[in-house]
Enzyme design. Sequence first.
Site, PDB file in Angstrom:
ATOM      1  CG  ASP A  97      -7.805   7.558 -19.845  1.00  0.00           C
ATOM      2  OD1 ASP A  97      -7.421   7.897 -20.970  1.00  0.00           O
ATOM      3  OD2 ASP A  97      -8.190   6.402 -19.573  1.00  0.00           O
ATOM      4  CG  ASP A 148     -11.008   7.792 -22.187  1.00  0.00           C
ATOM      5  OD1 ASP A 148      -9.824   7.517 -22.415  1.00  0.00           O
ATOM      6  OD2 ASP A 148     -11.698   7.177 -21.338  1.00  0.00           O
ATOM      7  CG  HIS A 174      -4.309   4.093 -21.094  1.00  0.00           C
ATOM      8  ND1 HIS A 174      -4.779   2.816 -20.919  1.00  0.00           N
ATOM      9  CD2 HIS A 174      -5.364   4.901 -20.845  1.00  0.00           C
ATOM     10  CE1 HIS A 174      -6.058   2.846 -20.588  1.00  0.00           C
ATOM     11  NE2 HIS A 174      -6.440   4.115 -20.544  1.00  0.00           N
ATOM     12  CG  HIS A 209     -15.933  -3.019 -19.354  1.00  0.00           C
ATOM     13  ND1 HIS A 209     -16.057  -1.848 -20.040  1.00  0.00           N
ATOM     14  CD2 HIS A 209     -14.672  -3.026 -18.851  1.00  0.00           C
ATOM     15  CE1 HIS A 209     -14.921  -1.186 -19.971  1.00  0.00           C
ATOM     16  NE2 HIS A 209     -14.059  -1.874 -19.264  1.00  0.00           N
ATOM     17  CG  ASP A 226     -11.457   3.277 -24.034  1.00  0.00           C
ATOM     18  OD1 ASP A 226     -12.469   3.859 -23.582  1.00  0.00           O
ATOM     19  OD2 ASP A 226     -10.697   2.589 -23.335  1.00  0.00           O
ATOM     20  CD  GLU A 268      -7.389   4.234 -23.476  1.00  0.00           C
ATOM     21  OE1 GLU A 268      -7.908   3.100 -23.343  1.00  0.00           O
ATOM     22  OE2 GLU A 268      -7.760   5.237 -22.847  1.00  0.00           O
ATOM     23  CD  GLU A 324      -7.014  -0.491 -22.429  1.00  0.00           C
ATOM     24  OE1 GLU A 324      -7.848  -1.334 -22.835  1.00  0.00           O
ATOM     25  OE2 GLU A 324      -7.334   0.665 -22.100  1.00  0.00           O
ATOM     26  CG  ASP A 350     -19.575  -1.758 -20.448  1.00  0.00           C
ATOM     27  OD1 ASP A 350     -19.483  -1.108 -19.401  1.00  0.00           O
ATOM     28  OD2 ASP A 350     -18.615  -1.972 -21.226  1.00  0.00           O
TER      29      ASP A 350
HETATM   30  C1  XLS Z   1      -9.606   2.747 -18.826  1.00  0.00           C
HETATM   31  C2  XLS Z   1      -9.486   1.784 -19.897  1.00  0.00           C
HETATM   32  C3  XLS Z   1     -10.685   0.886 -20.067  1.00  0.00           C
HETATM   33  C4  XLS Z   1     -10.316  -0.326 -20.875  1.00  0.00           C
HETATM   34  C5  XLS Z   1     -11.297  -1.450 -20.783  1.00  0.00           C
HETATM   35  O1  XLS Z   1      -8.880   3.712 -18.747  1.00  0.00           O
HETATM   36  O2  XLS Z   1      -9.161   2.436 -21.079  1.00  0.00           O
HETATM   37  O3  XLS Z   1     -11.734   1.582 -20.642  1.00  0.00           O
HETATM   38  O4  XLS Z   1     -10.113  -0.018 -22.210  1.00  0.00           O
HETATM   39  O5  XLS Z   1     -11.430  -1.895 -19.498  1.00  0.00           O
HETATM   40 NI    NI Z   2      -9.049   1.543 -22.962  1.00  0.00          NI
HETATM   41 NI    NI Z   3      -8.444   4.556 -20.834  1.00  0.00          NI
END
Ligand code: XLS
Ligand code: NI
Ligand code: NI
Length: 439
Positions: free
Chosen positions: A307, A309, A271, A101, A339, A268, A232, A104
């Site tokens: 999430d 991750d 998600h 991003h 991610d 993702e 996304e 970041d």
């Molecule tokens: C958040 C998203 C984010 C995107 C990029 O849940 O996964 O990390 O991948 O903005």
């Molecule tokens: Ni993501």
């Molecule tokens: Ni995510």
Amino acid sequence: MAEYFENIKKIPYEGAKSDNPLAFKYYNPDEVIGGKSMKEHLRFAVAYWHTFQGTGSDIFGAGTAIRPWSEMTNAMDTAKVKVEANFEFCEKLGVPFFCFHDRDIAPEGNSLKETNKNLDEIVNCIKERMKNSKVKLLWGTTNAFSNPRFVHGASTSCNADIFAYAAAQVKKAMEITKELGGQNYVFWGGREGYETLLNTDMKLELDNMARFLKMAVDYAKEIGFTGQFLIEPKPKEPTKHQYDFDTATVLSFLKSNGLDQFFKMNIEANHATLANHSFQHELRVARINNALGSIDANQGDMFLGWDTDQFPTNIYETTSAMYEVIKMGGFTTGGLNFDAKVRRGSFEMDDLFYGHIAGMDAFAKGFKIAYKLISDKKLDKFIDERYSSYKTGIGKDIRDGKVGFKELEQYALSLDKVTNKSGRQEMLEAILNQYILEG
Ligand code: XLS
Ligand code: NI
Ligand code: NI
């Protein structure tokens, strides 16, 4: 040049028998399968935000991660150190791409102008470093959700000034993504959604979101950015309801706004499960609509509704994901972006390597299993046979558009008995297991 992961050398491929935790067991980047190396098939990427911005903090406690930059106070110096650390990390892991991003890579200044200046300075450092590195940018994106100004969203904010601010931010992020040779540009909804319908003009918000994306398409044309635009989907978090709920919702939104030709999906795993879909379901919906662009590789926790991750280690999931990718003919501009973040308790630098190695091995293995499953046509043969009634006779007439309700009624009246065949789910699950266990 300073070294940030001093204890770690380049991660070698040692094969399944190795007991070296800092070696790949299944991911051999140079192994050629179906005319392409594993490196080219899988196109792994490191996510800057988790790996270099993550601190391990959660709502109950401060960060735990021990990083060489933890104690640094100057934000620009820290940003420069992270650029170096990113390239060292990707090179040691042999990961060909990274993703970021805008916020970041460089800190916000006191004004948008100063923020953009900070960005330019760091983009120059990245460009310099890219000159002696094979590591490339898979995609760039905008963080239009962390700063309090985005409290009501970005392009769907009730405040037109924020719409404008977000536009300026995406404009700049697209420019730097282009400058760094990014192969895609991602739109994740951030706070594009709502908390309550009591205060929400949903129609205006959705129309504005479409206007925003149209502006992005126009601007990409204007500056000659040819990377793929990706959306996304995510159903919730941070808002109660995110507009880009899932692939089907996004596709219908794009189609009804004449935008479908410009966007593909970045799917993702976590998600998908938040939307009560399997990872494979989301990939399948995208694939059959010619809209599968890229993947955010991670996994959720079966018992947690957010999430999380986590690094992907579930072989069933990586197999079914790679099944869809191979079926679409492989990635073009997309790839597998981790991610994913190491757990709060995994606070040492080495854990960043362990996490990525686990994920890369799981996807390499999943790829190989899926490749064999597809080459052997195990499922295809069964599916082909299952739908064979559509190849001839009335089925063919239905597909060819030759019959309507009247003809079908006539046909149905002439049938004396209808027979169905078993779907053989359990048999197929056992075949899949055999491939996973023996593959
Ligand atoms: C958040 C998203 C984010 C995107 C990029 O849940 O996964 O990390 O991948 O903005
Ligand atoms: Ni993501
Ligand atoms: Ni995510």
